[in-house]
Structure formats: C-alpha cells, structure tokens
Design an enzyme around this catalytic site. Structure first.
Site, PDB file in Angstrom:
ATOM      1  N   GLY A  77       0.606  -0.701   0.129  1.00 26.85           N
ATOM      2  CA  GLY A  77       0.503  -0.033   0.114  1.00 26.85           C
ATOM      3  C   GLY A  77       1.116   1.467   0.038  1.00 26.85           C
ATOM      4  N   THR A  78       1.775   0.716   0.763  1.00 24.34           N
ATOM      5  CA  THR A  78       2.759   2.172   1.254  1.00 24.34           C
ATOM      6  C   THR A  78       3.450   2.447  -0.443  1.00 24.34           C
ATOM      7  OG1 THR A  78       4.118   2.032   2.815  1.00 24.34           O
ATOM      8  CG2 THR A  78       4.856   2.879   2.180  1.00 24.34           C
ATOM      9  N   GLN A 185      -8.002   1.373   3.779  1.00 32.24           N
ATOM     10  CA  GLN A 185      -9.065   1.036   5.048  1.00 32.24           C
ATOM     11  C   GLN A 185     -10.724   0.764   4.493  1.00 32.24           C
ATOM     12  OE1 GLN A 185      -7.553   0.054   8.505  1.00 32.24           O
ATOM     13  NE2 GLN A 185      -5.613   0.496   8.234  1.00 32.24           N
ATOM     14  N   SER A 205      -4.404  -2.255  -0.271  1.00 39.73           N
ATOM     15  CA  SER A 205      -3.167  -3.357   0.341  1.00 39.73           C
ATOM     16  C   SER A 205      -3.520  -4.548   0.241  1.00 39.73           C
ATOM     17  CB  SER A 205      -2.287  -2.136   1.443  1.00 39.73           C
ATOM     18  OG  SER A 205      -1.454  -3.572   2.094  1.00 39.73           O
ATOM     19  N   HIS A 207      -2.652  -6.823   2.581  1.00 45.03           N
ATOM     20  CA  HIS A 207      -2.680  -7.455   3.973  1.00 45.03           C
ATOM     21  C   HIS A 207      -3.694  -6.915   4.748  1.00 45.03           C
ATOM     22  CE1 HIS A 207      -0.174  -4.130   6.564  1.00 45.03           C
ATOM     23  NE2 HIS A 207      -0.254  -4.063   5.556  1.00 45.03           N
ATOM     24  N   THR A 243      10.240  -8.497 -11.131  1.00 40.45           N
ATOM     25  CA  THR A 243       9.243  -9.724 -11.983  1.00 40.45           C
ATOM     26  C   THR A 243       7.965 -10.275 -11.316  1.00 40.45           C
ATOM     27  OG1 THR A 243      11.401 -10.771 -12.812  1.00 40.45           O
ATOM     28  CG2 THR A 243       9.132 -11.666 -12.011  1.00 40.45           C
ATOM     29  N   CYS A 331       3.015   2.949  13.108  1.00 33.25           N
ATOM     30  CA  CYS A 331       3.920   3.786  12.701  1.00 33.25           C
ATOM     31  C   CYS A 331       4.283   4.543  14.099  1.00 33.25           C
ATOM     32  CB  CYS A 331       3.467   4.481  11.195  1.00 33.25           C
ATOM     33  SG  CYS A 331       2.615   3.078  10.458  1.00 33.25           S
TER      34      CYS A 331
HETATM   35  C1  LIG Z   1      -1.704   0.729   6.864  1.00 32.49           C
HETATM   36  C2  LIG Z   1      -2.033   1.094   5.856  1.00 32.49           C
HETATM   37  C3  LIG Z   1      -1.125   1.854   4.538  1.00 32.49           C
HETATM   38  C4  LIG Z   1       0.071   0.723   4.287  1.00 32.49           C
HETATM   39  O1  LIG Z   1       0.092  -0.086   3.478  1.00 32.49           O
HETATM   40  P1  LIG Z   1       1.318  -0.957   3.313  1.00 32.49           P
HETATM   41  O2  LIG Z   1       0.709  -2.220   2.472  1.00 32.49           O
HETATM   42  O3  LIG Z   1       1.712  -1.521   4.578  1.00 32.49           O
HETATM   43  O4  LIG Z   1       2.320  -0.829   3.128  1.00 32.49           O
HETATM   44  C5  LIG Z   1      -1.473   3.015   3.709  1.00 32.49           C
HETATM   45  N1  LIG Z   1      -2.565   3.379   3.791  1.00 32.49           N
HETATM   46  C6  LIG Z   1      -3.157   3.434   4.895  1.00 32.49           C
HETATM   47  C7  LIG Z   1      -4.467   4.139   5.104  1.00 32.49           C
HETATM   48  C8  LIG Z   1      -2.926   1.952   6.234  1.00 32.49           C
HETATM   49  O5  LIG Z   1      -3.692   1.797   6.840  1.00 32.49           O
END
Ligand SMILES: *Cc1c(COP(=O)(O)O)cnc(C)c1O
Length: 392
Positions: A77-78, A185, A205, A207, A243, A331
C-alpha cells in the site's frame, strides 16, 4: 452470544494487519510450489504465471468497478501511495507545482508530500474538524491554477472517519487536477467503486483485507498522466518494473474476491459488535472521549481516549490479558509523539496520548468483546489508581 474461549488470544487490531485466510494461503502455496514461472516468459510455466496474473487483475478490477488495464500491482500500500504522489507530481511538473492533501493522511502519503516540498513543490495540508473530517469547501478554496494533484484518504486508519470522497470527486470533475485516494482501509470493507468515487488514482493493500503482506495495487484511470518511478524490465506495461509477485498477487486477488462477495454481511456483523463495544465502554468507564465521526466511520473502528491513562500502558496491560489493540498507530508507536491525526482533530496532547484504537474483524465475536470490556474496565481502574495525572 458465545463467550470468549478460555485461554485464546483475542485480536482486535485489524487496522494494523489482518490474519491471512486459509483459502488465500492455499492459493499462494499452489503458486509457490506449482506455478512458479516468470510471467514474462513465453513457455508453459511462464504462460501459467501470466494467466494467474491476469485473472487476479480482473478480480481486483471487478471489486473496484475498473477495467483490467487500469490496475497496476505494487509491492505494498505504501508503494502504491508513493507511486501515485511522485508519479503524478513528476508527470505534471510543467503544469504546476501545487498539491493539496490533508493533515490526517497515513505517512505513506504524508512523507512523499514532505519530500516533494523539499523539491520545490507547494503542499497545502487541509485541516479537519473535531471528527477528523475535511471540508470540501476548504479544498475548493485551496485550489490554485498551479494545483496538479489532490490526495485525500478514503478512511482514516486511526479514527476510522470516512471522508466525503464522492463530493470532492465531483468538485474536481471538470478540473484538470488529478485526484488520488488512499483506500487501504476501505477496500473490501466498504464500497470503493472508482466511478462513484470519481477518483483517478486509488491505493489498496493485501494485508489489510485478509491477504498477504508485501503486495498492493494502484488503480490508474485510463489516460491519467503519471510517470513510473521504478524502472527495469518494463513489467506492468512499463508502469512498475520487477518480476511480478505471482503468489502475493494471487493471494491478494483471492482475498478481494472473497471479501467482495461477503462485504455487506461482514460489515453488518462488525458494526453491530462495534456499537456494542462503544456502548459497553461508555456505560462502564468514566472520563472517556469517543474519537472520530459518530456515523461516517469504518464498520470495525472504535477509538477512545481515556483520561488520566496512557495508551501504551493500556496496550501492554491488555496484551498481558491476551488482547491485541493499538494506541494511535503502529507506525508511530515507537516514537513518543502523539498521533498527528488526533492532534489535527483538536485533541489535547494528553487526550491523544490516552487514546486506544480497537479495530474489529469479521471473525471476532460478541463474547470476545465482553471479555475485552471486563478486562479494560479493570485495567483502567488499576492504571488510574497509580496515575500521577489523575486529579483529586
Ligand atoms: C496500512 C496502510 C497503508 C500502508 O500499506 P502497506 O501495505 O502496509 O504498506 C497505507 N495507508 C493506510 C491508510 C493504511 O492503513
């Protein structure tokens, strides 16, 4: 109502990450062991990997109401957020250097914006109200002829407040300004149809939706001006080299397709538990503040500030009672600063330090909430007894 099983560890931190579904692990395992090919190769193993990749892309696109070609897989997600911000800034630099975002973004959006400021971009950080909500009117006033990008998160990871994305989307509709939303989220938790939201870019993301860590995706609306920022073999149509993480991507898609079908049912159960939890806390504990919006919030997010106690102490005591919750956000929990989102919402530093984020998942039960409430009441009472902050 089923009681919490004695001795079980209770997980109430779904905004930080979620457990991987067995079905997801199974699909991933098959990729590791059987479909290990490189999707860029024309031979059979390569074609098998390619097929998994394209099916996965289609599944993600379906949940978003997008077309397959608009989905780019990323490493998190980052990374999706970084790609959206840096990519849009790079591609539109000649047009302007002004970006609008909010004061409650996840660091994955906030930090790239800070970086861009060092490179000569101007960034406006919109304020939020007591509930963590931005005002579309403020955004409208912030727009200049140099504005190239607006980035507003769909829902906040700490207090769960859902932003008026549709309203902002229609406000920007006829303007030559890109609109990005961090939907990490909300994806698979509430509706995230990209057409309804009116966004050009959307981050998600794996996870946070019962999928694997280390995989994400960025929706890029057709004809959106954005530059790649990872270069190499030209995968993902040149937009993101490297990849492809076939197993991770297949796992993400499996989690999304399960969640896509179960969304309504999950949300109903989760928000019923959340309301039960909220009432339980208000009824049993004094000197509490409910954080975030009363209605416009994620189904599973409950955030409270408890006066005269510290979030970290509560988290550790609850962990000892076999319950996982969070204070502020993961974080920032290694630093001593209170959550910037809570501060932006106008909480005093003490109120921000005393905050606890409880994020429920669909596998949680009312019995677990009861067990949590019993323990929380006891722990708060204990902590307040020894608190130097407690008045009188
Ligand atoms: C968890 C989160 C991210 C980051 O996602 P990752 O896959 O952990 O890098 C970004 N934005 C929000 C709002 C999140 O909750």
């Amino acid at each position: 109502m089923t009681a919490a099983k004695t001795g079980e560890y209770i997980y109430f931190d779904h905004a930080a990450t979620t457990p991987v579904l067995p079905e997801v692990a199974q699909v991933m395992n098959k990729c590791f062991l059987k479909y290990f090919g490189n999707a860029s190769e024309p031979h059979l193993p390569g074609r098998q990997a390619k097929k998994i990749l394209e099916q996965s892309r289609h599944e993600i696109a379906s949940v978003l109401g997008a077309s397959d070609a608009e989905i780019v897989f990323t490493g998190s997600g980052t990374e999706s957020d970084n790609m959206a911000i840096f990519g849009a800034a790079q591609a539109n630099r000649k047009k302007g250097n002004h970006i609008i975002t909010t004061s409650v973004e996840h660091p994955a959006v906030a930090m790239p914006c800070k970086m861009l400021e060092k490179q000569g971009f101007k960034v406006t950080y919109l304020p939020v109200d007591r509930y963590g909500m931005v005002c579309p009117d403020d955004l409208k006033k912030a727009i200049t002829n140099k504005t190239i990008l607006v980035s507003v998160m769909h829902a906040n990871n700490i207090v769960g407040t859902i932003q008026p994305i549709e309203e902002i989307g229609s406000l920007l509709k006829d303007k030559d300004i890109l609109f990005h939303t961090d939907a990490v989220q909300t994806f698979c938790s509430i509706k995230t149809d990209v057409k309804c939201l009116g966004v050009d870019l959307l981050s998600l993301s794996g996870h946070k939706i019962y999928g694997p860590k280390g995989v994400g995706a960025l929706y890029i609306r057709k004809k959106t001006r954005i530059k790649p920022y990872i270069f190499g073999g030209g995968q993902e149509r040149g937009r993101r080299s490297g990849t492809e993480n076939t197993a991770g991507i297949a796992g993400l898609a499996k989690a999304a397709s399960i969640a896509g079908k179960a969304m309504g049912q999950r949300a109903e159960h989760v928000s019923a538990m959340r309301q039960y939890l909220k009432k339980g806390i208000i009824d049993s504990i004094d000197d509490v503040i409910f954080n975030g919006h009363p209605e416009k919030r994620l189904p599973g997010n409950c955030n409270f500030s408890f006066r005269f106690v510290e979030g970290e102490a509560m988290v550790l005591r609850l962990d000892a009672a076999k319950i996982a919750v969070s204070s502020g956000s993961a974080c920032s929990s290694s630093s001593v600063k209170p959550s910037h989102a809570l501060v932006a919402m106008g909480l005093s530093p003490q109120e921000a330090y005393g905050s606890l984020r409880i994020t429920l998942g669909y596998e949680n039960t009312f019995g677990q909430v009861d067990y949590f409430l019993e323990n929380l009441e006891r722990i708060i009472k204990d902590l307040r007894m020894i608190s130097p902050l407690k008045k009188g």
